[in-house]
Design a protein around this motif. Structure first.
Motif, short mmCIF file in Angstrom:
data_model
loop_
_atom_site.label_atom_id
_atom_site.label_comp_id
_atom_site.label_asym_id
_atom_site.label_seq_id
_atom_site.Cartn_x
_atom_site.Cartn_y
_atom_site.Cartn_z
N PRO A 33 0.71 -0.83 -0.02
CA PRO A 33 -0.34 0.10 -0.07
C PRO A 33 1.10 1.14 -0.24
CG PRO A 33 -0.10 -0.61 1.96
CD PRO A 33 0.86 -2.08 1.31
N SER A 34 -0.53 2.43 0.25
CA SER A 34 0.96 3.60 0.13
C SER A 34 2.35 3.94 0.39
CB SER A 34 0.22 4.94 0.75
OG SER A 34 -1.07 4.71 1.68
N SER A 35 2.41 3.68 1.69
CA SER A 35 3.73 3.28 2.92
C SER A 35 5.06 3.92 1.73
CB SER A 35 3.90 2.22 3.44
OG SER A 35 4.09 0.79 3.03
N THR A 94 -13.76 4.17 -3.45
CA THR A 94 -14.36 3.29 -2.66
C THR A 94 -13.89 3.55 -0.83
OG1 THR A 94 -12.81 1.46 -2.74
CG2 THR A 94 -15.04 0.99 -4.26
N PHE A 95 -14.56 2.66 0.18
CA PHE A 95 -13.99 3.30 1.28
C PHE A 95 -13.06 2.29 1.61
CE2 PHE A 95 -18.64 3.87 1.45
CZ PHE A 95 -18.58 4.77 2.48
N ASP A 96 -12.72 0.94 0.77
CA ASP A 96 -11.44 0.14 1.31
C ASP A 96 -9.68 0.41 0.81
OD1 ASP A 96 -12.54 -0.58 -0.62
OD2 ASP A 96 -10.95 -2.32 -0.94
N PHE A 97 -10.41 1.23 -0.93
CA PHE A 97 -9.06 2.01 -1.04
C PHE A 97 -8.64 3.53 0.00
CE2 PHE A 97 -7.10 5.67 -4.19
CZ PHE A 97 -6.64 4.41 -4.89
N MET A 98 -9.99 4.21 0.38
CA MET A 98 -9.09 5.43 0.71
C MET A 98 -8.59 4.45 2.19
SD MET A 98 -9.55 8.59 -0.07
CE MET A 98 -10.13 9.56 1.46
N GLU A 99 -8.80 3.55 2.60
CA GLU A 99 -8.43 3.23 3.99
C GLU A 99 -6.96 2.88 3.31
OE1 GLU A 99 -10.43 -0.22 5.40
OE2 GLU A 99 -12.15 1.39 6.37
N ALA A 100 -6.76 2.00 2.07
CA ALA A 100 -5.65 1.84 1.88
C ALA A 100 -4.49 2.61 1.14
CB ALA A 100 -5.55 0.91 0.67
N ASP A 101 -5.61 3.98 0.76
CA ASP A 101 -4.39 4.80 0.29
C ASP A 101 -4.95 6.38 -0.22
OD1 ASP A 101 -2.71 6.68 -2.10
OD2 ASP A 101 -3.37 5.62 -3.41
N PRO A 102 -4.95 6.85 1.42
CA PRO A 102 -6.34 8.64 0.85
C PRO A 102 -5.31 9.44 0.22
CG PRO A 102 -5.03 8.06 3.34
CD PRO A 102 -4.32 6.39 2.41
N VAL A 135 -15.47 14.51 -3.43
CA VAL A 135 -15.67 13.07 -3.18
C VAL A 135 -16.96 12.86 -2.25
CG1 VAL A 135 -14.16 11.92 -1.98
CG2 VAL A 135 -13.59 13.92 -2.82
N ALA A 136 -16.94 11.31 -3.12
CA ALA A 136 -17.92 10.35 -2.79
C ALA A 136 -17.10 8.99 -2.29
CB ALA A 136 -19.20 10.43 -3.37
N LEU A 137 -17.90 8.83 -1.27
CA LEU A 137 -17.14 7.47 -1.26
C LEU A 137 -18.40 6.11 -1.39
CD1 LEU A 137 -14.74 7.38 2.48
CD2 LEU A 137 -14.26 7.43 0.27
N ILE A 138 -18.16 5.47 -1.27
CA ILE A 138 -18.98 4.97 -1.52
C ILE A 138 -18.24 2.81 -2.38
CG2 ILE A 138 -19.86 5.96 -3.82
CD1 ILE A 138 -18.70 4.26 -6.07
N ILE A 190 -12.91 4.75 -7.90
CA ILE A 190 -11.16 4.00 -8.14
C ILE A 190 -11.92 3.35 -7.03
CG2 ILE A 190 -9.48 5.42 -6.53
CD1 ILE A 190 -10.28 8.00 -7.24
N GLY A 191 -11.56 2.56 -7.78
CA GLY A 191 -11.35 1.17 -6.24
C GLY A 191 -10.36 0.47 -6.09
N ASN A 192 -10.66 -0.67 -5.08
CA ASN A 192 -9.14 -1.60 -4.42
C ASN A 192 -9.45 -2.73 -4.85
OD1 ASN A 192 -7.06 -1.80 -3.11
ND2 ASN A 192 -7.76 -1.64 -1.38
N LYS A 193 -9.81 -2.90 -3.41
CA LYS A 193 -10.37 -4.71 -3.54
C LYS A 193 -11.75 -4.92 -4.57
CE LYS A 193 -7.92 -5.82 1.03
NZ LYS A 193 -9.47 -4.99 2.98
N THR A 194 -12.40 -3.87 -4.36
CA THR A 194 -13.71 -4.19 -5.97
C THR A 194 -13.69 -3.31 -6.23
OG1 THR A 194 -14.16 -2.98 -3.33
CG2 THR A 194 -14.97 -5.25 -3.67
N PRO A 195 -12.79 -4.34 -7.46
CA PRO A 195 -12.50 -2.51 -8.92
C PRO A 195 -13.86 -2.28 -9.50
CG PRO A 195 -12.67 -4.82 -9.68
CD PRO A 195 -12.02 -4.99 -8.09
N ASN A 196 -13.61 -1.36 -9.88
CA ASN A 196 -14.84 -0.58 -11.03
C ASN A 196 -16.21 0.38 -9.70
OD1 ASN A 196 -12.93 -1.72 -12.94
ND2 ASN A 196 -14.76 -1.44 -14.49
N PRO A 197 -15.61 0.79 -8.64
CA PRO A 197 -17.11 0.63 -8.07
C PRO A 197 -18.38 0.83 -8.82
CG PRO A 197 -15.62 2.55 -8.16
CD PRO A 197 -14.71 1.71 -8.24
#
Lengths: 137, 363
Positions: free
Chosen positions: B8-10, B41-49, B68-71, B97-104
């Motif tokens: 992730p973003s570290s 997505t919520f999980d994207f924002m957690e991983a890479d704001p 920005v709308a989290l979905i 912008i998806g992460n574990k679940t792409p193409n929100p």
């Protein structure tokens, strides 16, 4: 009493554009647009509409080819022209519902969006109370 | 070959992320005063704001405003809330912008498509999860990618037979319909236009496959897999209908394709044209990230095609090292596009650096 014959879809299309072109609310919009659009119904009837710099032109027959990148060729897969030009559905919804096909649509999306916007404004100006103009809630 | 894990973003390079955001929004044709809706997505924002921050910063530099709308991820045909659907209609561009679940929000749902077709909104999928803006694929100059796409497109004449073969036994053919070849936006435009949809990073030439495709596809990676298999999976295409051999890896796919509401029709063919797309890195990324963009990689898609084929289930097969002929003319040899050696492409690449280096495919 004999049953009334239903209005043909292309008659509705033609009437819509004639009304839009003659509507003062649309005059500013008409100065900015430039469309060449071919309509083909499920029955194979064709109508050409041109709106824009060269004025307004509408006539039966095929004027443009499906792969003309500068024009739109709208093919009815199942009856939808009447619904679109009475303001009961939109071009986008008709494509999504597989009622309308636009060959090569992915290369024509800028034109599709602009034409659909023009139609929506035309509906607004000429078909008050149309379904697509109702507030969402 | 196994996937390379993506951290992730570290350890991301913030400057590279910002540079990637600028490259992305510039190609997307962002103009002053435009309204952009970012949909992580919520999980994207957690991983890479940070990606959202750099996109906002780059948009601001261009004079655009962002919301920005989290979905949650909505699936292939999933619809957003009505409030969000209205926002899509009203904005100039929305970026999923998806992460574990792409193409929100996919390009297959009514809200997204009517936003594009009735209102002219532009739709973008940032594909690849955390840090993808900083990858070589994302940073590769769009002008070169477009030049490569145009070289390939130049031979895709109407009615030409495209034949794809490889050493695993692939031999797949269909007739090109020139009006149905796309480059996210349009191959003849330098930038992205109203109503269109594209994946970022840039780099896929897409062809709608009409009825009548035929042949065999031997693939070492199917949609959803995260590895390259030692033994290829064989698929047969007859009059456009795709059927996979029965194996443990294919049981679920065959079962899904057999259901009446799912399609087994070959719908699209994608050809990667970005030499800095990466099979190795892409396999470790969300939605296989920058793998499909990798130059010479073919993806044969089966299932939904908006406005034409409706299917809840989609699958597809990758061909990594194809030989591709168009009417007998070789355009790709063992995964190396001839376009990469075109004088025109090299001349454009020279504006950005050493053409040999820029046009060398990464694994």
């Amino acid at each position: 009493m004999p049953a009334t014959e239903p209005t043909k879809p292309l008659t509705i299309v033609r009437s819509f554009f004639e009304a839009v072109v003659g509507n003062s609310k649309m005059s500013e919009e008409l100065e900015q647009v430039d469309f060449r659009v071919q309509f083909r119904t499920v029955d194979g009837e064709v109508l050409y509409v041109g709106v824009g710099r060269n004025g307004f032109e509408v006539h039966e027959g095929e004027e443009i080819a499906e792969d003309d990148l500068g024009a739109l060729y709208l093919v009815e897969a199942s009856g939808c022209f009447a619904d679109i030009f009475r303001g009961e559905t939109t071009i986008g919804n008709a494509i999504f519902d597989h009622k309308l096909r636009i060959p090569g649509y992915r290369n024509k999306e800028p034109l599709i969006g602009a034409f659909s916007r023009f139609v929506r404004l035309g509906i607004w100006a000429t078909v008050p109370g149309a379904t697509i103009l109702r507030p969402a809630k | 070959m196994n996937s390379t894990p993506v951290s992730p973003s570290s350890d991301q390079d913030s400057d590279a992320l910002l540079q990637g955001a600028r490259a992305c929004l510039t190609y997307l044709g962002v103009c002053p005063g435009e309204q952009i809706v970012l949909l992580p997505t919520f999980d994207f924002m957690e991983a890479d704001p940070e990606t959202v921050h750099v996109l906002r910063a780059a948009a601001k530099e261009l004079g655009a405003e962002t919301t920005v709308a989290l979905i949650e991820s909505l699936g292939t045909h999933g619809e957003p809330t009505e409030a969000l659907a209205r926002a899509l209609d009203r904005c100039d561009m929305f970026i999923g912008i998806g992460n574990k679940t792409p193409n929100p929000i996919t390009g297959h749902c009514r809200s997204a498509l009517t936003a594009r077709w009735d209102f002219g909104a532009r739709q973008v999928d940032l594909r690849g999860g955390p840090g993808v803006l900083a990858t070589q694929c994302s940073l590769f100059p769009a002008e070169i990618t477009l030049a490569i796409a145009r070289e390939v497109n130049a031979v895709l004449k109407d009615g030409a037979e495209i034949r794809i073969r490889d050493e695993d036994g692939t031999d797949f053919r269909y007739s090109v319909h020139a009006g149905e070849v796309f480059f996210g936006g349009s191959v003849d435009r330098d930038t992205f236009a109203a109503g269109q949809r594209i994946d970022w990073p840039l780099g896929q030439l897409m062809m709608h496959v009409s009825e009548g495709s035929e042949g065999s596809i031997a693939s070492r990676c199917l949609k959803g897999m995260r590895e390259v298999l030692d033994r290829p999976i064989l698929g047969e295409v007859r009059d456009g209908h795709y059927r996979l051999e029965e194996r443990a890896e294919t049981a679920e796919i065959n079962s899904q394709m057999a259901k009446p509401h799912n399609s087994d029709l070959v719908s699209k063919l994608f050809l990667g044209v970005n030499p800095k797309g990466s099979v190795t890195e892409g396999l470790g990324r969300s939605n296989v990230g920058n793998l499909p963009q990798s130059s010479g990689v073919v993806y044969v898609a089966v299932g939904d095609k908006a406005g034409l084929i409706s299917s809840d289930f989609q699958t597809g097969a990758y061909i990594f090292k194809p030989d591709i002929e168009v009417n007998g003319q070789v355009i790709c040899r063992r995964g190396r596009l001839s376009a990469l050696d075109s004088p025109k492409v090299r001349e454009i690449a020279a504006k950005y650096g050493d053409p040999d280096e820029l046009l060398t495919q990464i694994p």
